[in-house]
Scaffold this motif. Sequence first.
Motif, PDB file in Angstrom:
ATOM      1  N   THR A   5       0.840  -1.197   0.000  1.00  0.00           N
ATOM      2  CA  THR A   5       0.000   0.000   0.000  1.00  0.00           C
ATOM      3  C   THR A   5       0.874   1.245   0.000  1.00  0.00           C
ATOM      4  N   ALA A   7       0.761   5.620   0.224  1.00  0.00           N
ATOM      5  CA  ALA A   7       0.109   6.909   0.427  1.00  0.00           C
ATOM      6  C   ALA A   7       0.924   7.966  -0.307  1.00  0.00           C
ATOM      7  N   GLU A 146      -2.731   6.884   9.955  1.00  0.00           N
ATOM      8  CA  GLU A 146      -2.929   5.807   8.988  1.00  0.00           C
ATOM      9  C   GLU A 146      -1.581   5.179   8.664  1.00  0.00           C
ATOM     10  N   TYR A 148       0.806   2.698   6.117  1.00  0.00           N
ATOM     11  CA  TYR A 148       0.997   2.198   4.754  1.00  0.00           C
ATOM     12  C   TYR A 148       2.371   1.536   4.664  1.00  0.00           C
TER      13      TYR A 148
END
Length: 411
Positions: A5, A7, A146, A148
């Motif tokens: 993932t 960002a 968050e 990532y």
Amino acid sequence: MRGGTVAVVGGSIAGCAFASAAVRAGADGVVVLERTHGRLADRGLGLCVHDDRAAELADAGALPAGIPAHRLERRRWVVRDPGAGGGGRLVWEQPFPFHSYHWGLLWRGLRAATPDSVVYRQGVTVEGVAGDGGGAEVRLAGGAVERYDLAVGADGYRSVVREAVCPGARPHYAGYVCWRGNLDAARLAELGDATDPHPGAVTTVCFPGGSCVIYRIPGPDGPRVNWVLYAPPPQGGGLRFDDPTSFPPGELTPELSEQLRALLEREFPAYWGAALALTDPADTFVQPIYDLETARVTAGRLLLAGDAATVVRPHNTSGAAKALQDAAAFGAAWRRAESWEGLLDGYQAARGPAGRDLVALARRLGRAQVERTPAWASMSGDEVAAWWQGQLGGAAGIGGQAMPPTAAPAP
């Protein structure tokens, strides 16, 4: 390597390009975090991309087809000379194989080409990031965090991600300013000519202590004339020298507007001074010139892109191309890597030196064209050509460096 993932902090030109590159390289999930709401402010600014760089970027998948562009073929260097007519006296002419773009139209093309799988979140302010060997944390306004596998800083001059990669690194004031503006090309008819006398050329007006680059760009409602004027800092007017965007379009003070008018009347050939004076105040602004080179463009699971990694003075005409090349190099490094560490090491090796070289070249161009201008009016064409080569210092030219063939995406 596939999966993971990402960002991307910032949804401008670099942000859109990196998001697309990550998807093409095989990321499982890509999120763009853009602080503005709605459509990004349409800056209306012009920019140029060298034809060779554009071809390389298109082959790498970083420059989508179909974005409006205006072809440029030559660059004309002129000086004020009452005996030569209103357009000034030509002192030198050189090939200029570039296409010009409108910032807003380029961004819209890149945004439209961003894969649907990318989650593009607007109105999200990132206040800090942290990254180690196990991943990256993104801290949002309001306190949410968050996580990532990788965070990309595509957040420009004031990059929050850069502060985590290179703490304390800040753009430095170069000692002069840049006035910018653009106007509807149809307004040139008010000067007695129905069209720009050289629509396929960049005109550079040369004067003691500065220079101005003028060229056409496509616009949302038809062709426009874009100009970038470098000069010593104006006196007063509220201009600060600690902020790369001191007076955005429409916010010039009357004192600054008057100083610009006086500069045009004093130093420019009559035609070009009158042409620039047609620019609406809402399309005119001034900013101090800055630059920055960073010791690294990666750290832990953090990576810097575009202006977040390197702030290059605009003389080099490489800003947009450099951001797109960063994205292409990122995708190439991902496809070759077997781990996140390999990806980051590959990107650092490709883009760290490239950014420093661009900063060094733009500094030489700034010294020669603003800080220590020659006596252009008394120079022959051969002397101007030699002066130009001296600025390049062995570089092939302006507009950025050639990309390695490995930047092309895998079939």
